[in-house]
Design a protein around this motif. Structure first.
Motif, mmCIF file in Angstrom:
data_model
loop_
_atom_site.group_PDB
_atom_site.id
_atom_site.type_symbol
_atom_site.label_atom_id
_atom_site.label_comp_id
_atom_site.label_asym_id
_atom_site.label_seq_id
_atom_site.Cartn_x
_atom_site.Cartn_y
_atom_site.Cartn_z
ATOM 1 N N PHE A 1 0.832 -1.204 0.000
ATOM 2 C CA PHE A 1 0.000 0.000 0.000
ATOM 3 C C PHE A 1 0.870 1.258 0.000
ATOM 4 C CE2 PHE A 1 -2.087 3.403 2.362
ATOM 5 C CZ PHE A 1 -3.171 3.631 1.521
ATOM 6 N N LEU A 2 1.896 1.285 0.863
ATOM 7 C CA LEU A 2 2.794 2.449 0.908
ATOM 8 C C LEU A 2 3.466 2.675 -0.441
ATOM 9 C CD1 LEU A 2 4.400 2.104 4.441
ATOM 10 C CD2 LEU A 2 3.002 4.003 3.623
ATOM 11 N N GLN A 3 3.863 1.620 -1.116
ATOM 12 C CA GLN A 3 4.454 1.765 -2.455
ATOM 13 C C GLN A 3 3.448 2.368 -3.429
ATOM 14 O OE1 GLN A 3 5.822 -2.192 -3.422
ATOM 15 N NE2 GLN A 3 7.936 -1.656 -2.922
ATOM 16 N N SER A 4 2.192 1.962 -3.329
ATOM 17 C CA SER A 4 1.178 2.435 -4.271
ATOM 18 C C SER A 4 0.883 3.925 -4.135
ATOM 19 C CB SER A 4 -0.116 1.628 -4.124
ATOM 20 O OG SER A 4 -0.822 2.000 -2.959
ATOM 21 N N VAL A 5 1.132 4.491 -2.949
ATOM 22 C CA VAL A 5 0.885 5.924 -2.732
ATOM 23 C C VAL A 5 2.193 6.702 -2.562
ATOM 24 C CG1 VAL A 5 -1.434 5.626 -1.789
ATOM 25 C CG2 VAL A 5 0.545 5.623 -0.235
ATOM 26 N N ASN A 6 3.299 6.046 -2.906
ATOM 27 C CA ASN A 6 4.621 6.660 -2.751
ATOM 28 C C ASN A 6 4.811 7.159 -1.315
ATOM 29 O OD1 ASN A 6 7.156 7.425 -3.652
ATOM 30 N ND2 ASN A 6 6.463 9.460 -4.265
ATOM 31 N N GLY A 7 4.477 6.289 -0.363
ATOM 32 C CA GLY A 7 4.477 6.669 1.050
ATOM 33 C C GLY A 7 5.773 6.398 1.778
ATOM 34 N N GLU A 8 5.992 7.215 2.793
ATOM 35 C CA GLU A 8 7.172 7.103 3.650
ATOM 36 C C GLU A 8 6.714 7.270 5.103
ATOM 37 O OE1 GLU A 8 11.006 9.911 4.791
ATOM 38 O OE2 GLU A 8 9.714 10.486 3.110
ATOM 39 N N VAL A 9 7.046 6.308 5.953
ATOM 40 C CA VAL A 9 6.674 6.384 7.370
ATOM 41 C C VAL A 9 7.556 7.428 8.049
ATOM 42 C CG1 VAL A 9 6.528 5.130 9.545
ATOM 43 C CG2 VAL A 9 5.923 3.978 7.413
ATOM 44 N N LEU A 10 6.921 8.407 8.705
ATOM 45 C CA LEU A 10 7.646 9.448 9.427
ATOM 46 C C LEU A 10 7.883 9.054 10.881
ATOM 47 C CD1 LEU A 10 5.675 12.512 8.024
ATOM 48 C CD2 LEU A 10 7.941 11.693 7.305
ATOM 49 N N PHE A 11 6.825 8.530 11.517
ATOM 50 C CA PHE A 11 6.962 8.035 12.888
ATOM 51 C C PHE A 11 5.834 7.063 13.188
ATOM 52 C CE2 PHE A 11 4.927 12.185 12.989
ATOM 53 C CZ PHE A 11 3.796 11.995 13.759
ATOM 54 N N THR A 12 6.052 6.270 14.239
ATOM 55 C CA THR A 12 5.112 5.216 14.622
ATOM 56 C C THR A 12 4.706 5.417 16.062
ATOM 57 O OG1 THR A 12 6.244 3.695 13.132
ATOM 58 C CG2 THR A 12 4.838 2.710 14.783
ATOM 59 N N GLU A 13 3.474 5.052 16.373
ATOM 60 C CA GLU A 13 2.935 5.142 17.730
ATOM 61 C C GLU A 13 2.286 3.793 18.048
ATOM 62 O OE1 GLU A 13 0.286 8.541 19.724
ATOM 63 O OE2 GLU A 13 -0.759 7.486 18.110
ATOM 64 N N THR A 14 2.702 3.166 19.137
ATOM 65 C CA THR A 14 2.127 1.887 19.527
ATOM 66 C C THR A 14 1.260 2.085 20.757
ATOM 67 O OG1 THR A 14 4.054 0.722 18.658
ATOM 68 C CG2 THR A 14 2.651 -0.488 20.177
ATOM 69 N N LEU A 15 0.007 1.656 20.647
ATOM 70 C CA LEU A 15 -0.944 1.727 21.750
ATOM 71 C C LEU A 15 -1.274 0.302 22.193
ATOM 72 C CD1 LEU A 15 -3.310 4.425 20.202
ATOM 73 C CD2 LEU A 15 -1.406 4.787 21.779
ATOM 74 N N SER A 16 -2.092 0.155 23.205
ATOM 75 C CA SER A 16 -2.409 -1.178 23.712
ATOM 76 C C SER A 16 -3.148 -2.042 22.691
ATOM 77 C CB SER A 16 -3.230 -1.082 24.999
ATOM 78 O OG SER A 16 -4.479 -0.459 24.733
ATOM 79 N N ASP A 17 -3.935 -1.428 21.817
ATOM 80 C CA ASP A 17 -4.726 -2.209 20.867
ATOM 81 C C ASP A 17 -4.407 -1.932 19.402
ATOM 82 O OD1 ASP A 17 -5.754 0.350 20.731
ATOM 83 O OD2 ASP A 17 -7.837 -0.307 20.577
ATOM 84 N N SER A 18 -3.386 -1.108 19.133
ATOM 85 C CA SER A 18 -3.112 -0.751 17.736
ATOM 86 C C SER A 18 -1.691 -0.226 17.558
ATOM 87 C CB SER A 18 -4.099 0.317 17.258
ATOM 88 O OG SER A 18 -3.932 1.506 17.998
ATOM 89 N N THR A 19 -1.275 -0.248 16.314
ATOM 90 C CA THR A 19 -0.034 0.406 15.905
ATOM 91 C C THR A 19 -0.418 1.428 14.848
ATOM 92 O OG1 THR A 19 1.256 -1.578 16.337
ATOM 93 C CG2 THR A 19 2.264 0.086 14.926
ATOM 94 N N ASN A 20 0.075 2.649 14.997
ATOM 95 C CA ASN A 20 -0.260 3.745 14.091
ATOM 96 C C ASN A 20 0.991 4.236 13.385
ATOM 97 O OD1 ASN A 20 -3.224 4.580 14.700
ATOM 98 N ND2 ASN A 20 -2.300 4.053 16.654
ATOM 99 N N TYR A 21 0.857 4.373 12.078
ATOM 100 C CA TYR A 21 1.941 4.874 11.247
ATOM 101 C C TYR A 21 1.509 6.225 10.693
ATOM 102 C CZ TYR A 21 3.190 -0.068 11.381
ATOM 103 O OH TYR A 21 3.494 -1.338 11.790
#
Length: 144
Positions: free
Chosen positions: A85-105
Motif C-alpha cells: 500500500f505504501l508503495q502504491s501511494v509513494n508513502g514514507e513512514v515518518l513516525f510510529t505510535e504503539t498503543l495497547s490495541d493498535s499500531t499507528n503509522y
C-alpha cells in the motif's frame, strides 16, 4: 417526429449516455483510496468542527459529490499489505505510535490532504488493529 426533432432527441440521448459513461469512469478516481469495505469522509475546516460521513465503498463516489468542505478521507480494510500500500501511494513512514490495541503509522505520501502533526507534514495515517486496518488522509479523525 419531424427530422429536426428526431435529430435533437438523438443528440440529447447520445450526450446523456456519454455523460453517464464519463461519470462512471471519473467518479471512482476522485477517491483517495480503493478496494475498502467501508469509506468515510471528513468535512469541515478543522478537526474540532469535523463531521464524519461513513458509507460503503460502492456508494462512496456518489456520496463524495454531495459533500462540501471535504477535509479528509478514510478507508477500512479487513486485510491490507502495508508495504505494498505504501508503495502504491509513494508513502514514507515518518513516525510510529504503539498503543495497547493498535499500531499507528504517520506518513508522507502522494495524497490530497495534509496536516501539521508533531512538527511534520503528515498526509497519511495507518492504524493497524487485530480487527483490520484503517487508512486516512490526512489522519483519522473521530477516534480509531
Amino acid at each position: 417526429m419531424r427530422p429536426i426533432g428526431r435529430t435533437a432527441f438523438t443528440l440529447f440521448m447520445f450526450t446523456a449516455f456519454a455523460l453517464l459513461i464519463a461519470l462512471l469512469v471519473v467518479l471512482p478516481q476522485r477517491l483517495a483510496f480503493r478496494g475498502a469495505e467501508q469509506y468515510t469522509f471528513f468535512t469541515g475546516n478543522t478537526s474540532s468542527d469535523c463531521r464524519i460521513v461513513t458509507t460503503d465503498c460502492k456508494d462512496a463516489p456518489l456520496i463524495r459529490l454531495t459533500l462540501d468542505n471535504v477535509c479528509g478521507e478514510s478507508a477500512t480494510y479487513r486485510n491490507l499489505d502495508i508495504d505494498k500500500f505504501l508503495q502504491s501511494v509513494n508513502g514514507e513512514v515518518l513516525f510510529t505510535e504503539t498503543l495497547s490495541d493498535s499500531t499507528n503509522y504517520y506518513c508522507r505520501a502522494d495524497l490530497p490532504y495534509s496536516v501539521a502533526f508533531y512538527g511534520q507534514t503528515v498526509n497519511l495515517h495507518i492504524c493497524v488493529k487485530e480487527s483490520g486496518v484503517t487508512v486516512a488522509s490526512p489522519i483519522i479523525f473521530g477516534g480509531y
